[in-house]
Design a protein around this motif. Structure first.
Motif, PDB file in Angstrom:
ATOM      1  N   ILE A 147      81.572  33.074  66.121  1.00  0.00           N
ATOM      2  CA  ILE A 147      82.847  33.619  66.572  1.00  0.00           C
ATOM      3  C   ILE A 147      83.613  34.161  65.373  1.00  0.00           C
ATOM      4  CG2 ILE A 147      85.048  33.030  67.657  1.00  0.00           C
ATOM      5  CD1 ILE A 147      83.549  30.766  69.105  1.00  0.00           C
ATOM      6  N   ILE A 148      84.288  35.288  65.582  1.00  0.00           N
ATOM      7  CA  ILE A 148      85.114  35.833  64.507  1.00  0.00           C
ATOM      8  C   ILE A 148      86.371  34.980  64.375  1.00  0.00           C
ATOM      9  CG2 ILE A 148      86.557  37.780  63.832  1.00  0.00           C
ATOM     10  CD1 ILE A 148      84.483  39.638  64.942  1.00  0.00           C
ATOM     11  N   LYS A 149      86.618  34.492  63.189  1.00  0.00           N
ATOM     12  CA  LYS A 149      87.768  33.653  62.912  1.00  0.00           C
ATOM     13  C   LYS A 149      88.838  34.456  62.170  1.00  0.00           C
ATOM     14  CE  LYS A 149      85.884  29.906  64.563  1.00  0.00           C
ATOM     15  NZ  LYS A 149      86.395  29.253  65.773  1.00  0.00           N
ATOM     16  N   ARG A 150      90.061  34.336  62.601  1.00  0.00           N
ATOM     17  CA  ARG A 150      91.182  34.980  61.913  1.00  0.00           C
ATOM     18  C   ARG A 150      91.778  33.988  60.927  1.00  0.00           C
ATOM     19  NH1 ARG A 150      92.612  39.748  64.249  1.00  0.00           N
ATOM     20  NH2 ARG A 150      91.741  40.130  66.322  1.00  0.00           N
ATOM     21  N   ILE A 151      91.933  34.427  59.698  1.00  0.00           N
ATOM     22  CA  ILE A 151      92.354  33.542  58.609  1.00  0.00           C
ATOM     23  C   ILE A 151      93.504  34.188  57.854  1.00  0.00           C
ATOM     24  CG2 ILE A 151      91.619  32.415  56.451  1.00  0.00           C
ATOM     25  CD1 ILE A 151      88.724  32.592  57.591  1.00  0.00           C
ATOM     26  N   ILE A 152      94.436  33.371  57.405  1.00  0.00           N
ATOM     27  CA  ILE A 152      95.508  33.819  56.519  1.00  0.00           C
ATOM     28  C   ILE A 152      95.290  33.181  55.162  1.00  0.00           C
ATOM     29  CG2 ILE A 152      97.998  33.847  56.072  1.00  0.00           C
ATOM     30  CD1 ILE A 152      98.410  33.580  59.109  1.00  0.00           C
ATOM     31  N   SER A 162      83.323  43.763  31.346  1.00  0.00           N
ATOM     32  CA  SER A 162      83.091  44.553  32.546  1.00  0.00           C
ATOM     33  C   SER A 162      83.819  43.920  33.727  1.00  0.00           C
ATOM     34  CB  SER A 162      81.593  44.647  32.837  1.00  0.00           C
ATOM     35  OG  SER A 162      81.040  43.354  32.981  1.00  0.00           O
ATOM     36  N   PRO A 163      84.102  44.703  34.763  1.00  0.00           N
ATOM     37  CA  PRO A 163      84.738  44.140  35.961  1.00  0.00           C
ATOM     38  C   PRO A 163      83.793  43.176  36.664  1.00  0.00           C
ATOM     39  CG  PRO A 163      84.090  46.416  36.338  1.00  0.00           C
ATOM     40  CD  PRO A 163      83.891  46.153  34.880  1.00  0.00           C
ATOM     41  N   LEU A 164      84.358  42.158  37.284  1.00  0.00           N
ATOM     42  CA  LEU A 164      83.552  41.159  37.981  1.00  0.00           C
ATOM     43  C   LEU A 164      83.104  41.701  39.333  1.00  0.00           C
ATOM     44  CD1 LEU A 164      82.424  38.283  38.175  1.00  0.00           C
ATOM     45  CD2 LEU A 164      84.627  37.558  39.095  1.00  0.00           C
ATOM     46  N   THR A 165      81.833  41.576  39.609  1.00  0.00           N
ATOM     47  CA  THR A 165      81.292  41.926  40.919  1.00  0.00           C
ATOM     48  C   THR A 165      80.542  40.721  41.472  1.00  0.00           C
ATOM     49  OG1 THR A 165      79.268  42.814  39.931  1.00  0.00           O
ATOM     50  CG2 THR A 165      81.068  44.371  40.331  1.00  0.00           C
ATOM     51  N   LEU A 166      80.370  40.706  42.789  1.00  0.00           N
ATOM     52  CA  LEU A 166      79.671  39.616  43.450  1.00  0.00           C
ATOM     53  C   LEU A 166      78.394  40.137  44.073  1.00  0.00           C
ATOM     54  CD1 LEU A 166      82.659  37.838  45.268  1.00  0.00           C
ATOM     55  CD2 LEU A 166      81.763  37.413  42.973  1.00  0.00           C
ATOM     56  N   GLU A 167      77.310  39.388  43.881  1.00  0.00           N
ATOM     57  CA  GLU A 167      76.030  39.741  44.481  1.00  0.00           C
ATOM     58  C   GLU A 167      75.831  38.850  45.699  1.00  0.00           C
ATOM     59  OE1 GLU A 167      74.090  42.162  43.538  1.00  0.00           O
ATOM     60  OE2 GLU A 167      75.324  42.700  41.806  1.00  0.00           O
ATOM     61  N   ASN A 168      76.134  39.404  46.868  1.00  0.00           N
ATOM     62  CA  ASN A 168      76.036  38.598  48.082  1.00  0.00           C
ATOM     63  C   ASN A 168      75.334  39.402  49.169  1.00  0.00           C
ATOM     64  OD1 ASN A 168      76.464  36.569  49.993  1.00  0.00           O
ATOM     65  ND2 ASN A 168      78.307  37.583  50.730  1.00  0.00           N
ATOM     66  N   ASN A 169      74.105  39.017  49.464  1.00  0.00           N
ATOM     67  CA  ASN A 169      73.330  39.742  50.467  1.00  0.00           C
ATOM     68  C   ASN A 169      73.522  39.199  51.880  1.00  0.00           C
ATOM     69  OD1 ASN A 169      72.139  41.369  48.454  1.00  0.00           O
ATOM     70  ND2 ASN A 169      70.652  39.744  47.990  1.00  0.00           N
ATOM     71  N   LYS A 170      74.258  38.101  52.007  1.00  0.00           N
ATOM     72  CA  LYS A 170      74.408  37.474  53.315  1.00  0.00           C
ATOM     73  C   LYS A 170      75.594  38.022  54.098  1.00  0.00           C
ATOM     74  CE  LYS A 170      72.216  33.134  51.942  1.00  0.00           C
ATOM     75  NZ  LYS A 170      72.376  31.661  51.832  1.00  0.00           N
ATOM     76  N   LYS A 171      76.614  38.522  53.385  1.00  0.00           N
ATOM     77  CA  LYS A 171      77.810  39.021  54.059  1.00  0.00           C
ATOM     78  C   LYS A 171      78.219  40.371  53.501  1.00  0.00           C
ATOM     79  CE  LYS A 171      80.018  34.667  55.392  1.00  0.00           C
ATOM     80  NZ  LYS A 171      79.990  34.907  56.839  1.00  0.00           N
ATOM     81  N   SER A 172      78.714  41.222  54.377  1.00  0.00           N
ATOM     82  CA  SER A 172      79.300  42.493  53.955  1.00  0.00           C
ATOM     83  C   SER A 172      80.810  42.337  53.881  1.00  0.00           C
ATOM     84  CB  SER A 172      78.943  43.605  54.945  1.00  0.00           C
ATOM     85  OG  SER A 172      77.550  43.827  54.955  1.00  0.00           O
ATOM     86  N   GLN A 231      86.582  36.659  59.690  1.00  0.00           N
ATOM     87  CA  GLN A 231      85.270  36.256  59.189  1.00  0.00           C
ATOM     88  C   GLN A 231      84.307  36.043  60.349  1.00  0.00           C
ATOM     89  OE1 GLN A 231      85.103  32.360  57.468  1.00  0.00           O
ATOM     90  NE2 GLN A 231      83.442  32.871  56.091  1.00  0.00           N
ATOM     91  N   SER A 232      83.139  36.637  60.240  1.00  0.00           N
ATOM     92  CA  SER A 232      82.056  36.392  61.189  1.00  0.00           C
ATOM     93  C   SER A 232      80.841  35.906  60.402  1.00  0.00           C
ATOM     94  CB  SER A 232      81.716  37.675  61.959  1.00  0.00           C
ATOM     95  OG  SER A 232      81.105  38.619  61.090  1.00  0.00           O
ATOM     96  N   MET A 233      79.741  35.708  61.085  1.00  0.00           N
ATOM     97  CA  MET A 233      78.544  35.239  60.399  1.00  0.00           C
ATOM     98  C   MET A 233      78.037  36.258  59.382  1.00  0.00           C
ATOM     99  SD  MET A 233      77.717  32.184  61.319  1.00  0.00           S
ATOM    100  CE  MET A 233      75.996  32.049  60.869  1.00  0.00           C
ATOM    101  N   LYS A 234      78.286  37.554  59.622  1.00  0.00           N
ATOM    102  CA  LYS A 234      77.713  38.596  58.790  1.00  0.00           C
ATOM    103  C   LYS A 234      78.735  39.354  57.950  1.00  0.00           C
ATOM    104  CE  LYS A 234      73.697  39.460  61.764  1.00  0.00           C
ATOM    105  NZ  LYS A 234      72.938  40.484  62.539  1.00  0.00           N
ATOM    106  N   ASN A 235      80.006  39.290  58.334  1.00  0.00           N
ATOM    107  CA  ASN A 235      81.001  40.144  57.679  1.00  0.00           C
ATOM    108  C   ASN A 235      82.279  39.389  57.345  1.00  0.00           C
ATOM    109  OD1 ASN A 235      79.412  42.574  58.015  1.00  0.00           O
ATOM    110  ND2 ASN A 235      80.043  42.573  60.160  1.00  0.00           N
ATOM    111  N   ILE A 236      82.944  39.865  56.299  1.00  0.00           N
ATOM    112  CA  ILE A 236      84.319  39.469  56.007  1.00  0.00           C
ATOM    113  C   ILE A 236      85.156  40.739  56.057  1.00  0.00           C
ATOM    114  CG2 ILE A 236      85.908  38.572  54.261  1.00  0.00           C
ATOM    115  CD1 ILE A 236      83.606  36.851  53.210  1.00  0.00           C
ATOM    116  N   TYR A 237      86.167  40.747  56.919  1.00  0.00           N
ATOM    117  CA  TYR A 237      87.036  41.907  57.083  1.00  0.00           C
ATOM    118  C   TYR A 237      88.395  41.603  56.451  1.00  0.00           C
ATOM    119  CZ  TYR A 237      83.666  42.833  60.851  1.00  0.00           C
ATOM    120  OH  TYR A 237      82.517  43.017  61.587  1.00  0.00           O
ATOM    121  N   ILE A 238      88.785  42.378  55.462  1.00  0.00           N
ATOM    122  CA  ILE A 238      90.114  42.240  54.876  1.00  0.00           C
ATOM    123  C   ILE A 238      91.007  43.270  55.550  1.00  0.00           C
ATOM    124  CG2 ILE A 238      91.466  42.395  52.751  1.00  0.00           C
ATOM    125  CD1 ILE A 238      88.948  41.469  51.259  1.00  0.00           C
TER     126      ILE A 238
END
Length: 322
Positions: free
Chosen positions: A25-30, A290-300, A46-53
């Motif tokens: 389920i998509i969860k709404r978070i503050i 360098s700027p920090l980046t995250l390597e995360n293949n589980k979530k977009s 937040q869902s299993m596959k995505n984080i939406y800002i």
């Protein structure tokens, strides 16, 4: 006990995140970042596959910490009038934003707070005997009382073992003020949201390191989190944060940089992008930065088009829920 408010170590935090993600389920978070000069509020899903800002608000709201001396002890607190003013301001901002998007406050099930000010005390203590785990907390309190004039009962104590030889260890201690916990509880109560988690910024970074989301790490690293009026410097050795300092921009930061260990292999920076951080980057010209980046293949990570697409600004937000 901290009641419903939880300061989590890595293991517990991951466990609770699994609860948030149940059934897909998509969860709404503050996400609320509390600072002495501003509050930053991020609305996300937040869902299993995505984080939406979805949205972000950066509001100048001062948070005034009072102090008094009792005997030889300094006591810090937020008086009732100040707490009520701050809580009402933050609540109004969030409720107003939610109304404009035609959502109900009840649609948001969780609040993630992140706080790291100079009021959150982080210390390293050497040569602690850990042969009897039940004695560790007492030894920590004894050591803190030797050189800090505070009432240790005003703080929640968390600790991590950084390294050990036989039964003698170096321990990292976090003293988190109970008045900040009380402040967060009051905001959540006003918003009628029960699920609450408090994070310290440096601990979010440690979580990302331990989850191997930050890759190609060298032995000696410096992570710089840029904020509007301060910079947090996190020194990492062998994938463990051994120093974390909140320093005001200007002379304090300059002194820290000038005295920096030359054995630093790599520097990463994240947070706000402004003239100050660019100047700091220039001062590290002889080092790899360098700027920090995250390597995360589980979530977009999907950032709303109306917001800045600068990923570095959302590292803490993403790190808390990933």
């Amino acid at each position: 006990q901290i009641m419903n408010l939880i300061i989590l170590n890595l293991k517990n935090r991951v466990h609770n995140n699994k609860l948030i993600l149940r059934s897909g389920i998509i969860k709404r978070i503050i996400n609320i970042e509390i600072n002495k000069s501003y509050a930053r509020i991020v609305f996300l899903r937040q869902s299993m596959k995505n984080i939406y800002i979805d949205d972000e608000i950066h509001q100048d709201i001062s948070l005034n910490i009072s102090s008094k001396i009792i005997g030889t002890t300094n006591q810090y607190y937020i008086n009732d009038i100040e707490k009520e003013r701050y809580v009402e301001n933050v609540t109004k901002i969030i409720e107003s934003k939610i109304r404009k998007t035609k959502k109900l406050t009840s649609k948001y099930k969780s609040i993630f707070y992140n706080i790291q000010t100079e009021d959150v005390i982080i210390r390293m203590i050497d040569n602690i005997n850990i042969s009897n785990k039940s004695d560790i907390l007492g030894l920590i309190k004894f050591n803190i009382n030797q050189y800090m004039h505070i009432n240790i009962d005003d703080y929640v104590i968390e600790y991590k073992i950084i390294n050990q030889i036989n039964k003698i260890a170096k321990i990292q201690v976090i003293l988190f003020p109970k008045y900040l916990i009380d402040l967060c509880k009051s905001i959540s109560k006003n918003l009628r949201i029960k699920s609450q988690i408090i994070n310290v910024n440096y601990d979010i970074l440690q979580k990302l390191i331990e989850l191997n989301i930050i890759t190609n790490l060298q032995s000696n690293l410096l992570f710089i989190e840029n904020r509007s009026k301060e910079i947090i410097f996190n020194k990492v050795i062998d994938k463990k944060i051994c120093e974390s300092y909140v320093l005001s921009k200007g002379e304090q930061c300059i002194n820290y940089i000038n005295n920096l260990d030359h054995n630093i292999d790599q520097i990463y920076y994240y947070g706000l992008e402004d003239k100050m951080i660019n100047n700091e980057i220039d001062s590290f010209s002889s080092l790899n930065i360098s700027p920090l980046t995250l390597e995360n293949n589980k979530k977009s990570i999907i950032i709303s088009e109306k917001l800045s697409q600068d990923f570095k600004q959302y590292i803490n937000t993403i790190g808390m829920i990933i």
